[in-house]
Each structure stands twice: as C-alpha cells, then as structure tokens.
Design an enzyme around this catalytic site. Structure first.
Site, PDB file in Angstrom:
ATOM      1  CB  THR A  88      -5.165   6.038  -2.983  1.00 60.88           C
ATOM      2  OG1 THR A  88      -6.215   5.165  -4.165  1.00 60.88           O
ATOM      3  CG2 THR A  88      -5.477   6.027  -1.788  1.00 60.88           C
ATOM      4  CD  GLU A 140      -2.560  -0.774   0.238  1.00 61.08           C
ATOM      5  OE1 GLU A 140      -2.849  -0.999  -1.146  1.00 61.08           O
ATOM      6  OE2 GLU A 140      -3.908  -0.721   0.219  1.00 61.08           O
TER       7      GLU A 140
HETATM    8  N1  HSE Z   1      -8.871   4.577   3.786  1.00 64.44           N
HETATM    9  C1  HSE Z   1      -8.023   4.454   2.420  1.00 64.44           C
HETATM   10  C2  HSE Z   1      -9.061   5.858   1.684  1.00 64.44           C
HETATM   11  C3  HSE Z   1      -8.577   3.839   1.653  1.00 64.44           C
HETATM   12  O1  HSE Z   1      -9.630   6.416   2.008  1.00 64.44           O
HETATM   13  O2  HSE Z   1      -8.029   6.635   1.356  1.00 64.44           O
HETATM   14  C4  HSE Z   1      -7.699   3.413   0.304  1.00 64.44           C
HETATM   15  O3  HSE Z   1      -8.230   2.621  -1.070  1.00 64.44           O
END
Ligand code: HSE
Length: 310
Positions: free
Chosen positions: A181, A129
């Site tokens: 993201t 990640e």
């Molecule tokens: N919790 C993370 C976000 C998940 O919302 O940025 C990303 O897939």
C-alpha cells in the site's frame, strides 16, 4: 464473560472512484481472533497463522489500535491477551490490516461493556493503518466495523455516513503478486487536473446516488476512476483484460480492490458473478500468474463478536 471470539470481514476500499472515502465489507474471507480481558496489565499478542507478523504490540496493527483504546480508557490495572488467526492474506488489497485493527477494538469494546462509540473505534483502529501503510486512512476500517457500504466524508474530524445499497455479488481475484500500500500510494500524482476532478466528482456522486436509489445502471456507469486507476493498474498484470471481459459478461463494473493487487467486480446476479470468476481464472491461467478467486456478497453486519467463556 471475559473472553470473546471475533470475526472481522475483508473489505474493499475506494470502490473504484472513491479513493480513501468509500468502502464495503465482504462476507468472505474473515479473520478470526480471540480476545481476553485480563487482570494483568499490558497487552500480549500471539499470531497462530503462517504470516510471521510482528507480535510486539506497538508494531502490530491490532496492537497499535488496542493501545490507543486502552490509553483512552485510562484504567492501567487491566490488560488484554489477543490471539490472531489471519485468514485474509496480508498485502492482498482486501483490508487485512484493517480487519485485525477493527476486530481487536470491537472485541475490546464488547468486553468493556460498549464504553466507546463505533466512531471512537474507527479512530482507534486508524492507528493500526498508520502502522501498516504509514497513513491513517479509514476506508477499510469503517466498513469492517459498520458493515455494508460506508462513506467517510472526512477523517479529521471523522464524519462517517453508512449507505444503504441494493444486493450485490462480489467477485474477487487475487493475483499472487506483492503490491505494498505504501508503494501504491507513493506512485500517485500529488496534483489532479480540474477536468479529471470534475469527472471523478460526477462518478462519486453518481455511485452514492446509485447505491441509495438501488439503481444498478447508475452504479454501473459510475464505477469509473480517471485519477488513481490509470496509474496503479500498471502494477497489476491482466488488469485491463479482466475489466473489459468481465464487463462484457454483464458485471456492473469494478476495479482495483484498495491499493491492489486484488481486482473486484460487482454483479447484480449470482450467475454473472460466477461467470466473471471463470473469466478471471482464464485470464490469469493464460498469463501464467498464480491467483485465488472467490465469489461473495456484501457483509451488512461488520465485525462479529461472540462470547466464548465465563
Ligand atoms: N484507500 C487506500 C488506498 C486503501 O487506496 O491506498 C488501502 O487499502
């Protein structure tokens, strides 16, 4: 057995109010991988999909996760060959990178006679990640590995709580636009007003209690996000319309899947979930944005490993 086939499910992070701490696994779509334990040291990665993702281990999300596992395992005489067929589209908001990282480390652990705990595997997969979004969040990886609905009370140190939940149908629409993201995190405000925090705490606690008590009404009224959604939803065309019309059609509620652009809705009944899918289609047809939709259920198993050859 030195080769395994791996199925790694898509996941929905945040579950509306639980930014970075809640997630659930889906039965569809799932990535497919094949992993071989080799006597040749090192890690070799091949993609057999059309996404043109990096195959150099340190730059590949599954690679970064596996390298962390291999380092801690500490036997420099072994290696792995990994073939990835991505079914979960990268950048969809459905945990595509998490599925690669989680699938790879669960598969490797199987080949290493379950040397590591599930929590160790989450820790390794978070390195993937970091490669994907610059941040070690675990709210996709954890449900991918554990299945079901999971709460990550803390990532440093890791404190994972798998939650029971009543049966639910999940409808997803993936508008074919790109939301990275890293960008979707960048635009968030760094400070939160106390009155908003209080609402959010109430909703998170309500949602967790709703899952544990199989209380669909409580789940429904807790699916509200006053902190992240008002900012991120601006990036998703049709978002407000989808949410409003799907709730009017009987969905429990929903919102942005992870960092988007996919939007999901939870329903108690299958026929509601199918109506919701039709509503999503109508809205995106009208707006003129291409999309994919699907109706699925919560995956309670997590990454699945199948031995394939001797
Ligand atoms: N919790 C993370 C976000 C998940 O919302 O940025 C990303 O897939």
């Amino acid at each position: 057995m030195n080769t395994v086939k791996i199925l790694a499910p898509a996941t929905i992070a945040n579950l509306v109010c639980g930014f970075d701490i809640l997630g659930l696994a889906l039965n569809h779509p799932q990535d497919e991988m094949e992993l071989t334990l080799s006597k040749e040291p090192g890690l070799r990665i091949k993609h057999i999909d059309a996404y043109n993702l990096p195959e150099e281990p340190a730059k590949n999300v599954a690679g970064a996760a596996l390298l962390a596992l291999m380092e801690e395992y500490g036997d420099a005489s072994i290696g792995f060959d990994l073939t990835i067929n991505k079914i979960i589209k990268p950048g969809s908001g459905l945990g595509s990178s998490a599925a690669s990282s989680a699938g790879a480390v669960v598969g490797a652990n199987h080949l290493l006679n379950n040397h590591f705990t599930k929590q160790d595997l989450v820790r390794f997969a978070m390195n993937g990640e970091k490669v994907a979004s610059g941040v070690k969040h675990a709210d996709n990886i954890t449900p991918c590995i554990y299945g079901g609905v999971t709460l990550i009370r803390s990532i440093f140190p890791l404190d994972i709580i798998p939650l029971s939940a009543p049966p639910m149908y999940v409808t997803v629409v993936h508008p074919q636009i790109e939301v990275k993201t890293s960008d979707a995190r960048q635009i968030l405000r760094k400070e939160v007003q106390l009155k908003d925090a209080i609402k959010q705490w109430g909703n998170i606690a309500g949602l967790v209690a709703g899952f544990l008590q199989n209380d669909y009404e409580l789940i429904s009224r807790s699916l509200e996000d006053v902190i992240i959604e008002p900012i991120r939803s601006i990036l998703i065309p049709g978002f407000d319309e989808v949410k409003q019309q799907c709730k009017e059609a009987g969905a429990l509620g929903g919102g942005i899947s992870g960092s988007g652009p996919s939007v999901f809705m939870l329903s108690k009944e299958e026929h509601t979930a199918k109506n919701v899918e039709q509503i999503m289609k109508n809205i995106y047809d009208k707006i003129g944005v291409d999309y994919h939709t699907h109706v699925t259920t919560v995956n309670t198993e997590g990454v699945k490993v199948v031995s394939s050859e001797a």
